[in-house]
Design a protein around this motif. Structure first.
Motif, PDB file in Angstrom:
ATOM      1  N   LEU A  36      51.993  24.231  12.776  1.00 54.85           N
ATOM      2  CA  LEU A  36      50.761  24.450  12.017  1.00 54.85           C
ATOM      3  C   LEU A  36      49.607  24.841  12.936  1.00 54.85           C
ATOM      4  N   THR A  37      49.550  24.179  14.090  1.00 52.84           N
ATOM      5  CA  THR A  37      48.501  24.515  15.059  1.00 52.84           C
ATOM      6  C   THR A  37      48.661  25.944  15.573  1.00 52.84           C
ATOM      7  N   PHE A  38      49.888  26.315  15.879  1.00 49.72           N
ATOM      8  CA  PHE A  38      50.158  27.668  16.356  1.00 49.72           C
ATOM      9  C   PHE A  38      49.796  28.716  15.293  1.00 49.72           C
ATOM     10  N   LEU A  39      50.098  28.378  14.019  1.00 48.35           N
ATOM     11  CA  LEU A  39      49.798  29.310  12.945  1.00 48.35           C
ATOM     12  C   LEU A  39      48.296  29.544  12.818  1.00 48.35           C
ATOM     13  N   SER A  59      41.909  23.869  15.632  1.00 52.48           N
ATOM     14  CA  SER A  59      43.204  23.926  14.933  1.00 52.48           C
ATOM     15  C   SER A  59      43.958  22.610  15.055  1.00 52.48           C
ATOM     16  N   ILE A  60      43.909  22.023  16.256  1.00 55.78           N
ATOM     17  CA  ILE A  60      44.596  20.737  16.479  1.00 55.78           C
ATOM     18  C   ILE A  60      43.965  19.643  15.623  1.00 55.78           C
ATOM     19  N   ILE A  61      42.640  19.592  15.573  1.00 58.93           N
ATOM     20  CA  ILE A  61      41.944  18.562  14.799  1.00 58.93           C
ATOM     21  C   ILE A  61      42.302  18.674  13.316  1.00 58.93           C
ATOM     22  N   GLU A  62      42.263  19.893  12.753  1.00 59.15           N
ATOM     23  CA  GLU A  62      42.597  20.040  11.334  1.00 59.15           C
ATOM     24  C   GLU A  62      44.063  19.698  11.074  1.00 59.15           C
ATOM     25  N   THR A  63      44.929  20.109  11.964  1.00 57.31           N
ATOM     26  CA  THR A  63      46.354  19.801  11.791  1.00 57.31           C
ATOM     27  C   THR A  63      46.596  18.295  11.784  1.00 57.31           C
ATOM     28  N   LEU A  86      36.940  15.543   5.944  1.00 56.93           N
ATOM     29  CA  LEU A  86      36.995  14.985   7.292  1.00 56.93           C
ATOM     30  C   LEU A  86      36.723  16.045   8.355  1.00 56.93           C
ATOM     31  N   ILE A  87      37.392  17.199   8.213  1.00 55.33           N
ATOM     32  CA  ILE A  87      37.167  18.214   9.244  1.00 55.33           C
ATOM     33  C   ILE A  87      35.740  18.788   9.162  1.00 55.33           C
ATOM     34  N   LEU A 145      34.116  18.872  12.620  1.00 55.00           N
ATOM     35  CA  LEU A 145      33.919  20.237  13.149  1.00 55.00           C
ATOM     36  C   LEU A 145      32.615  20.849  12.630  1.00 55.00           C
ATOM     37  N   GLN A 146      31.544  20.071  12.695  1.00 56.77           N
ATOM     38  CA  GLN A 146      30.242  20.559  12.205  1.00 56.77           C
ATOM     39  C   GLN A 146      29.769  21.789  12.982  1.00 56.77           C
ATOM     40  N   ASN A 147      30.155  21.878  14.234  1.00 52.13           N
ATOM     41  CA  ASN A 147      29.684  22.973  15.076  1.00 52.13           C
ATOM     42  C   ASN A 147      30.589  24.203  15.038  1.00 52.13           C
TER      43      ASN A 147
END
Length: 345
Positions: free
Chosen positions: A27-30, A41-45, A94-95, A99-101
Protein backbone atom coordinates in the motif's frame (compact mmCIF):
# COMPACT_ATOMS: atom_id res chain seq x y z
CA UNK A 1 -11.67 -17.28 15.59
CA UNK A 2 -9.25 -14.85 17.27
CA UNK A 3 -9.04 -17.19 20.26
CA UNK A 4 -7.94 -19.88 17.84
CA UNK A 5 -5.39 -17.47 16.37
CA UNK A 6 -4.05 -16.80 19.87
CA UNK A 7 -3.17 -20.48 20.18
CA UNK A 8 -1.14 -20.49 16.96
CA UNK A 9 2.50 -21.49 16.98
CA UNK A 10 5.34 -19.04 16.39
CA UNK A 11 5.52 -20.09 12.74
CA UNK A 12 1.86 -19.24 12.17
CA UNK A 13 2.29 -15.89 13.86
CA UNK A 14 5.28 -15.15 11.66
CA UNK A 15 3.15 -15.91 8.60
CA UNK A 16 0.39 -13.53 9.82
CA UNK A 17 2.89 -10.78 10.56
CA UNK A 18 4.48 -11.32 7.14
CA UNK A 19 1.06 -10.89 5.46
CA UNK A 20 0.44 -7.64 7.39
CA UNK A 21 3.93 -6.36 6.51
CA UNK A 22 3.42 -7.18 2.83
CA UNK A 23 0.05 -5.36 2.91
CA UNK A 24 1.65 -2.26 4.48
CA UNK A 25 4.59 -2.34 2.07
CA UNK A 26 2.38 -2.80 -1.00
CA UNK A 27 0.00 0.00 0.00
CA UNK A 28 2.85 2.36 0.81
CA UNK A 29 4.57 1.59 -2.48
CA UNK A 30 1.31 2.17 -4.36
CA UNK A 31 0.83 5.60 -2.78
CA UNK A 32 4.48 6.51 -3.42
CA UNK A 33 4.15 5.32 -7.00
CA UNK A 34 1.76 8.22 -7.65
CA UNK A 35 4.38 10.71 -6.50
CA UNK A 36 3.32 11.11 -2.88
CA UNK A 37 5.82 11.63 -0.02
CA UNK A 38 7.07 8.39 1.50
CA UNK A 39 6.58 9.45 5.13
CA UNK A 40 3.00 10.57 4.48
CA UNK A 41 2.27 7.33 2.63
CA UNK A 42 3.61 5.28 5.55
CA UNK A 43 1.54 7.23 8.09
CA UNK A 44 -1.71 6.79 6.13
CA UNK A 45 -1.00 3.11 5.51
CA UNK A 46 -0.39 2.50 9.23
CA UNK A 47 -3.57 4.39 10.19
CA UNK A 48 -5.68 2.49 7.65
CA UNK A 49 -4.15 -0.85 8.64
CA UNK A 50 -4.76 -0.21 12.35
CA UNK A 51 -8.38 0.75 11.67
CA UNK A 52 -8.80 -2.30 9.40
CA UNK A 53 -7.58 -4.60 12.19
CA UNK A 54 -9.99 -2.82 14.54
CA UNK A 55 -12.82 -3.48 12.07
CA UNK A 56 -11.85 -7.16 11.90
CA UNK A 57 -12.03 -7.28 15.70
CA UNK A 58 -15.51 -5.71 15.61
CA UNK A 59 -16.76 -8.32 13.13
CA UNK A 60 -15.20 -11.07 15.24
CA UNK A 61 -17.20 -9.97 18.29
CA UNK A 62 -20.42 -9.49 16.29
CA UNK A 63 -20.45 -12.85 14.52
CA UNK A 64 -19.00 -14.75 17.47
CA UNK A 65 -22.31 -14.44 19.33
CA UNK A 66 -24.64 -13.96 16.36
CA UNK A 67 -25.17 -16.34 13.47
CA UNK A 68 -27.39 -14.82 10.76
CA UNK A 69 -30.40 -16.88 9.68
CA UNK A 70 -31.43 -17.21 6.04
CA UNK A 71 -33.55 -14.05 6.15
CA UNK A 72 -30.69 -12.15 7.82
CA UNK A 73 -27.96 -12.91 5.27
CA UNK A 74 -27.93 -9.27 4.22
CA UNK A 75 -26.16 -8.51 7.51
CA UNK A 76 -23.05 -10.26 6.16
CA UNK A 77 -22.85 -7.39 3.65
CA UNK A 78 -24.56 -4.62 5.63
CA UNK A 79 -22.39 -4.75 8.75
CA UNK A 80 -19.06 -4.79 6.82
CA UNK A 81 -20.33 -1.92 4.61
CA UNK A 82 -21.14 0.29 7.60
CA UNK A 83 -17.87 -0.71 9.28
CA UNK A 84 -15.89 0.04 6.09
CA UNK A 85 -17.32 3.55 5.77
CA UNK A 86 -16.62 4.22 9.44
CA UNK A 87 -13.05 2.90 9.20
CA UNK A 88 -12.15 4.92 6.10
CA UNK A 89 -13.59 8.20 7.33
CA UNK A 90 -12.14 7.82 10.84
CA UNK A 91 -8.78 7.01 9.23
CA UNK A 92 -9.22 10.16 7.11
CA UNK A 93 -9.83 12.14 10.30
CA UNK A 94 -6.63 10.76 11.90
CA UNK A 95 -4.37 11.49 8.96
CA UNK A 96 -5.94 14.98 8.75
CA UNK A 97 -4.55 15.59 12.24
CA UNK A 98 -1.22 13.83 11.68
CA UNK A 99 -0.55 15.33 8.21
CA UNK A 100 -1.74 18.92 8.68
CA UNK A 101 1.30 20.20 6.80
CA UNK A 102 0.74 17.98 3.76
CA UNK A 103 -2.28 19.60 2.15
CA UNK A 104 -1.46 18.28 -1.31
CA UNK A 105 -1.33 14.73 0.04
CA UNK A 106 -4.62 15.25 1.91
CA UNK A 107 -6.31 16.38 -1.33
CA UNK A 108 -4.90 13.34 -3.11
CA UNK A 109 -6.08 11.06 -0.31
CA UNK A 110 -9.54 12.64 -0.44
CA UNK A 111 -9.95 11.51 -4.04
CA UNK A 112 -9.16 7.91 -3.04
CA UNK A 113 -11.92 7.64 -0.40
CA UNK A 114 -14.35 5.61 -2.60
CA UNK A 115 -11.54 3.23 -3.57
CA UNK A 116 -10.49 2.81 0.06
CA UNK A 117 -14.07 2.10 1.12
CA UNK A 118 -14.37 -0.51 -1.64
CA UNK A 119 -11.09 -2.27 -0.74
CA UNK A 120 -11.83 -2.30 3.00
CA UNK A 121 -15.39 -3.45 2.29
CA UNK A 122 -14.17 -6.41 0.18
CA UNK A 123 -11.74 -7.45 2.93
CA UNK A 124 -14.37 -7.19 5.68
CA UNK A 125 -17.04 -9.00 3.66
CA UNK A 126 -14.59 -11.83 3.06
CA UNK A 127 -13.73 -11.92 6.77
CA UNK A 128 -17.42 -11.84 7.79
CA UNK A 129 -18.18 -14.72 5.40
CA UNK A 130 -15.30 -16.74 6.85
CA UNK A 131 -16.55 -16.07 10.39
CA UNK A 132 -20.11 -17.14 9.55
CA UNK A 133 -18.99 -20.32 7.75
CA UNK A 134 -16.51 -21.12 10.51
CA UNK A 135 -19.21 -20.55 13.15
CA UNK A 136 -21.60 -22.88 11.36
CA UNK A 137 -18.92 -25.56 11.12
CA UNK A 138 -18.14 -25.18 14.83
CA UNK A 139 -21.86 -25.41 15.67
CA UNK A 140 -22.12 -28.62 13.66
CA UNK A 141 -19.04 -30.06 15.37
CA UNK A 142 -20.39 -29.13 18.82
CA UNK A 143 -23.80 -30.59 17.96
CA UNK A 144 -22.15 -33.83 16.83
CA UNK A 145 -20.03 -33.95 20.00
CA UNK A 146 -23.15 -33.42 22.13
CA UNK A 147 -24.96 -36.16 20.21
CA UNK A 148 -21.99 -38.52 20.59
CA UNK A 149 -21.86 -37.75 24.31
CA UNK A 150 -25.59 -38.36 24.69
CA UNK A 151 -25.29 -41.64 22.79
CA UNK A 152 -22.29 -42.66 24.90
CA UNK A 153 -24.19 -41.88 28.11
CA UNK A 154 -27.20 -43.83 26.83
CA UNK A 155 -24.93 -46.75 25.96
CA UNK A 156 -23.30 -46.68 29.39
CA UNK A 157 -26.72 -46.53 31.05
CA UNK A 158 -27.95 -49.52 29.06
CA UNK A 159 -24.78 -51.48 29.80
CA UNK A 160 -25.18 -50.73 33.50
CA UNK A 161 -28.84 -51.75 33.34
CA UNK A 162 -27.98 -55.04 31.63
CA UNK A 163 -25.24 -55.74 34.14
CA UNK A 164 -27.58 -55.03 37.04
CA UNK A 165 -30.17 -57.38 35.51
CA UNK A 166 -27.70 -60.26 35.28
CA UNK A 167 -27.02 -60.32 39.01
CA UNK A 168 -30.66 -60.70 40.16
CA UNK A 169 -31.28 -63.23 37.36
CA UNK A 170 -28.62 -65.54 38.80
CA UNK A 171 -29.47 -64.63 42.40
CA UNK A 172 -33.15 -65.53 42.02
CA UNK A 173 -32.27 -68.89 40.49
CA UNK A 174 -29.86 -69.61 43.35
CA UNK A 175 -32.40 -68.59 45.98
CA UNK A 176 -34.99 -70.88 44.41
CA UNK A 177 -32.50 -73.74 44.52
CA UNK A 178 -31.64 -73.03 48.15
CA UNK A 179 -35.32 -72.89 49.02
CA UNK A 180 -35.78 -76.38 47.55
CA UNK A 181 -32.71 -77.71 49.42
CA UNK A 182 -33.62 -76.33 52.84
CA UNK A 183 -36.10 -79.12 53.52
CA UNK A 184 -34.48 -81.96 51.60
CA UNK A 185 -30.83 -81.26 52.44
CA UNK A 186 -30.19 -78.39 54.92
CA UNK A 187 -26.42 -78.96 54.91
CA UNK A 188 -26.20 -78.49 51.14
CA UNK A 189 -28.42 -75.42 51.38
CA UNK A 190 -26.06 -73.96 54.02
CA UNK A 191 -23.03 -74.73 51.83
CA UNK A 192 -24.73 -73.09 48.88
CA UNK A 193 -25.42 -69.93 50.90
CA UNK A 194 -21.74 -69.58 51.83
CA UNK A 195 -20.65 -70.10 48.24
CA UNK A 196 -23.21 -67.63 46.97
CA UNK A 197 -21.97 -65.06 49.50
CA UNK A 198 -18.38 -65.54 48.30
CA UNK A 199 -19.45 -65.15 44.68
CA UNK A 200 -21.45 -61.97 45.29
CA UNK A 201 -18.72 -60.49 47.51
CA UNK A 202 -16.11 -60.99 44.79
CA UNK A 203 -18.43 -59.51 42.17
CA UNK A 204 -19.22 -56.45 44.27
CA UNK A 205 -15.52 -55.84 45.02
CA UNK A 206 -14.82 -55.77 41.28
CA UNK A 207 -18.02 -53.89 40.43
CA UNK A 208 -16.28 -50.75 39.16
CA UNK A 209 -14.03 -52.66 36.78
CA UNK A 210 -15.42 -52.79 33.26
CA UNK A 211 -12.72 -55.24 32.16
CA UNK A 212 -11.12 -58.09 34.07
CA UNK A 213 -8.43 -60.66 33.35
CA UNK A 214 -9.40 -64.09 32.05
CA UNK A 215 -7.86 -65.64 35.15
CA UNK A 216 -10.16 -63.55 37.38
CA UNK A 217 -13.21 -64.45 35.28
CA UNK A 218 -12.29 -68.12 35.62
CA UNK A 219 -12.28 -67.78 39.42
CA UNK A 220 -15.80 -66.26 39.34
CA UNK A 221 -17.01 -69.00 37.02
CA UNK A 222 -15.60 -71.69 39.31
CA UNK A 223 -17.44 -70.13 42.27
CA UNK A 224 -20.61 -70.06 40.21
CA UNK A 225 -20.16 -73.70 39.18
CA UNK A 226 -19.53 -74.72 42.79
CA UNK A 227 -22.95 -73.28 43.64
CA UNK A 228 -24.60 -75.09 40.73
CA UNK A 229 -22.89 -78.38 41.66
CA UNK A 230 -24.44 -78.17 45.12
CA UNK A 231 -27.77 -77.89 43.34
CA UNK A 232 -27.28 -80.67 40.78
CA UNK A 233 -24.72 -82.85 42.55
CA UNK A 234 -22.78 -85.47 40.57
CA UNK A 235 -24.87 -84.89 37.45
CA UNK A 236 -22.92 -81.74 36.58
CA UNK A 237 -19.29 -81.88 35.50
CA UNK A 238 -17.24 -79.14 33.87
CA UNK A 239 -14.13 -79.11 31.72
CA UNK A 240 -12.14 -75.83 31.66
CA UNK A 241 -9.53 -75.35 28.96
CA UNK A 242 -7.43 -72.21 29.36
CA UNK A 243 -4.35 -71.61 27.22
CA UNK A 244 -1.36 -69.73 28.62
CA UNK A 245 -1.70 -67.02 25.97
CA UNK A 246 -5.33 -66.39 26.97
CA UNK A 247 -4.65 -65.96 30.71
CA UNK A 248 -3.36 -62.39 30.27
CA UNK A 249 -6.21 -61.27 28.01
CA UNK A 250 -9.21 -59.26 29.17
CA UNK A 251 -12.97 -59.41 28.79
CA UNK A 252 -15.99 -57.49 30.10
CA UNK A 253 -16.97 -58.55 33.60
CA UNK A 254 -19.85 -61.02 34.03
CA UNK A 255 -19.97 -61.72 30.28
CA UNK A 256 -19.52 -65.51 30.38
CA UNK A 257 -21.52 -66.42 33.50
CA UNK A 258 -25.02 -65.97 31.99
CA UNK A 259 -24.04 -68.13 28.99
CA UNK A 260 -22.65 -70.78 31.30
CA UNK A 261 -25.87 -70.61 33.28
CA UNK A 262 -27.84 -71.16 30.07
CA UNK A 263 -25.60 -74.11 29.18
CA UNK A 264 -26.32 -75.77 32.52
CA UNK A 265 -30.02 -75.03 32.30
CA UNK A 266 -30.45 -76.37 28.76
CA UNK A 267 -27.88 -79.15 29.11
CA UNK A 268 -29.64 -80.70 32.09
CA UNK A 269 -33.12 -80.28 30.63
CA UNK A 270 -34.48 -83.62 29.47
CA UNK A 271 -31.27 -85.44 30.45
CA UNK A 272 -31.22 -87.90 33.36
CA UNK A 273 -27.56 -88.84 33.36
CA UNK A 274 -24.31 -86.95 33.83
CA UNK A 275 -23.88 -83.72 31.87
CA UNK A 276 -20.47 -82.28 30.94
CA UNK A 277 -20.15 -78.57 30.22
CA UNK A 278 -17.04 -77.57 28.29
CA UNK A 279 -15.56 -74.08 28.52
CA UNK A 280 -12.46 -72.99 26.60
CA UNK A 281 -10.46 -69.75 26.46
CA UNK A 282 -7.85 -69.24 23.78
CA UNK A 283 -6.20 -66.44 21.84
CA UNK A 284 -6.99 -66.20 18.13
CA UNK A 285 -5.20 -63.32 16.48
CA UNK A 286 -6.46 -60.07 18.02
CA UNK A 287 -9.37 -61.83 19.73
CA UNK A 288 -10.06 -63.76 22.89
CA UNK A 289 -12.11 -66.75 21.72
CA UNK A 290 -14.47 -68.25 24.30
CA UNK A 291 -16.47 -71.40 23.60
CA UNK A 292 -19.17 -72.91 25.87
CA UNK A 293 -20.77 -76.19 24.83
CA UNK A 294 -23.33 -78.43 26.49
CA UNK A 295 -25.18 -81.63 25.56
CA UNK A 296 -28.39 -81.03 23.66
CA UNK A 297 -31.30 -83.39 23.43
CA UNK A 298 -33.49 -82.41 20.49
CA UNK A 299 -36.19 -84.90 21.43
CA UNK A 300 -36.63 -83.29 24.84
CA UNK A 301 -37.48 -79.95 23.25
CA UNK A 302 -36.50 -76.62 24.71
CA UNK A 303 -36.62 -75.63 28.35
CA UNK A 304 -38.79 -72.81 29.53
CA UNK A 305 -37.32 -69.32 29.57
CA UNK A 306 -36.95 -66.19 27.48
CA UNK A 307 -33.30 -66.72 26.63
CA UNK A 308 -32.39 -63.54 28.52
CA UNK A 309 -28.75 -64.58 29.03
CA UNK A 310 -27.84 -64.87 25.34
CA UNK A 311 -29.80 -61.74 24.41
CA UNK A 312 -28.15 -59.72 27.18
CA UNK A 313 -24.64 -60.87 26.25
CA UNK A 314 -25.22 -60.20 22.55
CA UNK A 315 -26.56 -56.74 23.37
CA UNK A 316 -23.60 -55.96 25.63
CA UNK A 317 -21.16 -56.98 22.92
CA UNK A 318 -22.92 -54.71 20.43
CA UNK A 319 -22.93 -51.74 22.84
CA UNK A 320 -19.25 -52.17 23.68
CA UNK A 321 -17.86 -52.96 20.22
CA UNK A 322 -20.63 -51.88 17.84
CA UNK A 323 -20.67 -55.30 16.15
CA UNK A 324 -23.29 -58.03 15.78
CA UNK A 325 -20.95 -60.79 14.63
CA UNK A 326 -19.12 -61.50 17.91
CA UNK A 327 -21.54 -64.13 19.27
CA UNK A 328 -22.46 -67.24 17.28
CA UNK A 329 -24.67 -70.17 18.26
CA UNK A 330 -24.23 -73.62 16.79
CA UNK A 331 -27.00 -76.15 17.39
CA UNK A 332 -25.82 -79.64 16.49
CA UNK A 333 -27.60 -82.97 16.77
CA UNK A 334 -26.34 -83.58 20.31
CA UNK A 335 -24.36 -80.44 21.23
CA UNK A 336 -25.25 -76.80 21.68
CA UNK A 337 -22.28 -74.43 21.41
CA UNK A 338 -21.91 -70.69 21.95
CA UNK A 339 -18.77 -69.07 20.50
CA UNK A 340 -17.75 -65.54 21.47
CA UNK A 341 -14.98 -63.40 19.99
CA UNK A 342 -13.81 -60.55 22.23
CA UNK A 343 -11.57 -57.94 20.55
CA UNK A 344 -8.62 -56.94 22.71
CA UNK A 345 -8.74 -53.14 23.06
Amino acid sequence: MLQRLASFSKLNWLIILAVILIWITALTFLLSFYGQPLNASIIETLCLTAMLLFGILILENVFKYFSPKNHQRWLIIGIPLITSVGIVFFSRFLIGILLQNHQEYLLFSEKLLPLKVFIVFIILVAWASILVIYGQIEDQIEAKERLDKIQEMAKEAELYHLKQQLQPHFLFNSLNSMSALIKSNPEKAREMIFQLADFLRGTINKGNNKWIMVSEEKEYLELFLAIEKVRFGHRLTTDFQLSEEAEGLKLPQLLIQPILENAIKHGLYGVTGEVAIKVSFEKKGEYLAVSISNPFNQEAGKSKGSGFGLEAVNRRLFLIFGRNDLLKVQEGRSTFTVDIKIPQI
